[in-house]
Design a protein around this motif. Structure first.
Motif, PDB file in Angstrom:
ATOM      1  N   GLY A 161       0.824  -1.212   0.000  1.00 23.89           N
ATOM      2  CA  GLY A 161       0.000   0.000   0.000  1.00 23.89           C
ATOM      3  C   GLY A 161       0.853   1.255   0.000  1.00 23.89           C
ATOM      4  N   GLY A 162       2.032   1.174  -0.567  1.00 21.30           N
ATOM      5  CA  GLY A 162       2.979   2.280  -0.522  1.00 21.30           C
ATOM      6  C   GLY A 162       2.663   3.436  -1.446  1.00 21.30           C
ATOM      7  N   ASN A 163       1.514   3.396  -2.072  1.00 19.80           N
ATOM      8  CA  ASN A 163       1.108   4.464  -2.976  1.00 19.80           C
ATOM      9  C   ASN A 163       0.234   5.491  -2.262  1.00 19.80           C
ATOM     10  OD1 ASN A 163       1.433   5.473  -5.517  1.00 19.80           O
ATOM     11  ND2 ASN A 163      -0.216   4.302  -6.437  1.00 19.80           N
ATOM     12  N   GLY A 164      -0.123   5.206  -1.001  1.00 23.86           N
ATOM     13  CA  GLY A 164      -0.991   6.100  -0.241  1.00 23.86           C
ATOM     14  C   GLY A 164      -0.296   6.682   0.968  1.00 23.86           C
ATOM     15  N   GLY A 165      -0.997   7.493   1.719  1.00 24.26           N
ATOM     16  CA  GLY A 165      -0.479   8.289   2.823  1.00 24.26           C
ATOM     17  C   GLY A 165       0.498   7.624   3.768  1.00 24.26           C
ATOM     18  N   VAL A 166       0.056   6.621   4.515  1.00 25.39           N
ATOM     19  CA  VAL A 166       0.919   5.977   5.510  1.00 25.39           C
ATOM     20  C   VAL A 166       2.047   5.222   4.823  1.00 25.39           C
ATOM     21  CG1 VAL A 166       1.009   4.228   7.320  1.00 25.39           C
ATOM     22  CG2 VAL A 166      -0.900   5.819   7.233  1.00 25.39           C
ATOM     23  N   GLY A 167       1.746   4.549   3.719  1.00 25.61           N
ATOM     24  CA  GLY A 167       2.773   3.814   2.999  1.00 25.61           C
ATOM     25  C   GLY A 167       3.861   4.718   2.453  1.00 25.61           C
ATOM     26  N   VAL A 168       3.469   5.861   1.891  1.00 27.41           N
ATOM     27  CA  VAL A 168       4.446   6.832   1.379  1.00 27.41           C
ATOM     28  C   VAL A 168       5.313   7.351   2.515  1.00 27.41           C
ATOM     29  CG1 VAL A 168       4.717   9.106   0.321  1.00 27.41           C
ATOM     30  CG2 VAL A 168       3.095   7.492  -0.641  1.00 27.41           C
ATOM     31  N   ALA A 169       4.685   7.674   3.634  1.00 23.47           N
ATOM     32  CA  ALA A 169       5.430   8.185   4.787  1.00 23.47           C
ATOM     33  C   ALA A 169       6.423   7.142   5.300  1.00 23.47           C
ATOM     34  CB  ALA A 169       4.473   8.600   5.901  1.00 23.47           C
ATOM     35  N   PHE A 170       5.994   5.881   5.380  1.00 25.49           N
ATOM     36  CA  PHE A 170       6.899   4.840   5.853  1.00 25.49           C
ATOM     37  C   PHE A 170       8.046   4.623   4.867  1.00 25.49           C
ATOM     38  CE2 PHE A 170       8.533   0.583   6.246  1.00 25.49           C
ATOM     39  CZ  PHE A 170       8.874   0.567   7.588  1.00 25.49           C
ATOM     40  N   ALA A 171       7.745   4.621   3.575  1.00 26.69           N
ATOM     41  CA  ALA A 171       8.802   4.435   2.571  1.00 26.69           C
ATOM     42  C   ALA A 171       9.824   5.564   2.653  1.00 26.69           C
ATOM     43  CB  ALA A 171       8.198   4.347   1.177  1.00 26.69           C
ATOM     44  N   ARG A 172       9.350   6.782   2.853  1.00 26.35           N
ATOM     45  CA  ARG A 172      10.275   7.921   3.001  1.00 26.35           C
ATOM     46  C   ARG A 172      11.148   7.753   4.232  1.00 26.35           C
ATOM     47  NH1 ARG A 172       5.929  12.363   1.189  1.00 26.35           N
ATOM     48  NH2 ARG A 172       6.396  12.281  -1.018  1.00 26.35           N
ATOM     49  N   ARG A 173      10.541   7.335   5.317  1.00 25.58           N
ATOM     50  CA  ARG A 173      11.283   7.127   6.564  1.00 25.58           C
ATOM     51  C   ARG A 173      12.317   6.025   6.403  1.00 25.58           C
ATOM     52  NH1 ARG A 173      10.161   7.656  12.220  1.00 25.58           N
ATOM     53  NH2 ARG A 173      12.015   6.896  13.258  1.00 25.58           N
ATOM     54  N   ALA A 174      11.911   4.923   5.767  1.00 25.10           N
ATOM     55  CA  ALA A 174      12.836   3.812   5.549  1.00 25.10           C
ATOM     56  C   ALA A 174      14.002   4.261   4.673  1.00 25.10           C
ATOM     57  CB  ALA A 174      12.097   2.640   4.904  1.00 25.10           C
ATOM     58  N   LEU A 175      13.727   5.018   3.639  1.00 25.38           N
ATOM     59  CA  LEU A 175      14.764   5.532   2.747  1.00 25.38           C
ATOM     60  C   LEU A 175      15.725   6.440   3.508  1.00 25.38           C
ATOM     61  CD1 LEU A 175      15.621   5.506  -0.255  1.00 25.38           C
ATOM     62  CD2 LEU A 175      14.181   7.530  -0.564  1.00 25.38           C
ATOM     63  N   ALA A 176      15.173   7.297   4.349  1.00 26.05           N
ATOM     64  CA  ALA A 176      15.998   8.212   5.139  1.00 26.05           C
ATOM     65  C   ALA A 176      16.895   7.474   6.123  1.00 26.05           C
ATOM     66  CB  ALA A 176      15.108   9.204   5.893  1.00 26.05           C
ATOM     67  N   GLU A 177      16.464   6.298   6.562  1.00 27.50           N
ATOM     68  CA  GLU A 177      17.260   5.507   7.506  1.00 27.50           C
ATOM     69  C   GLU A 177      18.253   4.585   6.816  1.00 27.50           C
ATOM     70  OE1 GLU A 177      15.572   3.618  10.832  1.00 27.50           O
ATOM     71  OE2 GLU A 177      14.270   5.298  11.315  1.00 27.50           O
ATOM     72  N   GLY A 178      18.320   4.642   5.493  1.00 27.92           N
ATOM     73  CA  GLY A 178      19.289   3.826   4.779  1.00 27.92           C
ATOM     74  C   GLY A 178      18.784   2.474   4.340  1.00 27.92           C
ATOM     75  N   ALA A 179      17.473   2.274   4.389  1.00 31.82           N
ATOM     76  CA  ALA A 179      16.885   1.028   3.905  1.00 31.82           C
ATOM     77  C   ALA A 179      16.647   1.134   2.398  1.00 31.82           C
ATOM     78  CB  ALA A 179      15.559   0.750   4.619  1.00 31.82           C
ATOM     79  N   VAL A 180      16.304   0.032   1.802  1.00 33.69           N
ATOM     80  CA  VAL A 180      15.928  -0.014   0.395  1.00 33.69           C
ATOM     81  C   VAL A 180      14.431  -0.325   0.356  1.00 33.69           C
ATOM     82  CG1 VAL A 180      16.298  -1.165  -1.818  1.00 33.69           C
ATOM     83  CG2 VAL A 180      18.208  -0.874  -0.221  1.00 33.69           C
ATOM     84  N   PRO A 181      13.584   0.715   0.296  1.00 32.57           N
ATOM     85  CA  PRO A 181      12.150   0.450   0.262  1.00 32.57           C
ATOM     86  C   PRO A 181      11.717  -0.085  -1.098  1.00 32.57           C
ATOM     87  CG  PRO A 181      12.595   2.802   0.605  1.00 32.57           C
ATOM     88  CD  PRO A 181      13.887   2.120   0.370  1.00 32.57           C
ATOM     89  N   VAL A 182      10.840  -1.076  -1.084  1.00 28.19           N
ATOM     90  CA  VAL A 182      10.228  -1.612  -2.291  1.00 28.19           C
ATOM     91  C   VAL A 182       8.714  -1.548  -2.071  1.00 28.19           C
ATOM     92  CG1 VAL A 182       9.990  -3.600  -3.819  1.00 28.19           C
ATOM     93  CG2 VAL A 182      12.180  -3.157  -2.691  1.00 28.19           C
ATOM     94  N   ILE A 183       8.046  -0.779  -2.917  1.00 27.99           N
ATOM     95  CA  ILE A 183       6.610  -0.585  -2.756  1.00 27.99           C
ATOM     96  C   ILE A 183       5.860  -1.653  -3.537  1.00 27.99           C
ATOM     97  CG2 ILE A 183       4.691   0.962  -3.306  1.00 27.99           C
ATOM     98  CD1 ILE A 183       6.617   3.289  -2.734  1.00 27.99           C
TER      99      ILE A 183
END
Length: 79
Positions: A24-46
């Motif tokens: 569900g990374g195309n919507g509000g909470v998913g986008v926010a989590f993906a951004r947070r994961a990216l900022a922490e050095g993770a590789v987010p896959v939506i």
């Protein structure tokens, strides 16, 4: 969890160097989590039923219907 003064709530998720599948990374909470994961050095896959246009090339998006086991299996193989 470790603390980090750079995050607004002071808590790090410990995702550095990990792949973070975001359903569900195309919507509000998913986008926010993906951004947070990216900022922490993770590789987010939506994984979402639609292609995310929030990140461009910096985050991989896989079209996936999580209610369909075959779709989930294909997404896992692509991840």
């Amino acid at each position: 969890m470790a603390t980090d003064r750079n995050n607004s709530n002071g808590v790090r998720l410990g995702l550095e160097g990990r792949v973070a599948v975001v359903t569900g990374g195309n919507g509000g909470v998913g986008v926010a989590f993906a951004r947070r994961a990216l900022a922490e050095g993770a590789v987010p896959v939506i994984w979402d039923i639609g292609v995310s246009e929030h990140f461009g090339d910096e985050v991989k998006t896989i079209v996936c219907d999580v209610t369909d086991p075959g779709s989930v299996a294909r997404a896992a193989d692509e991840t």
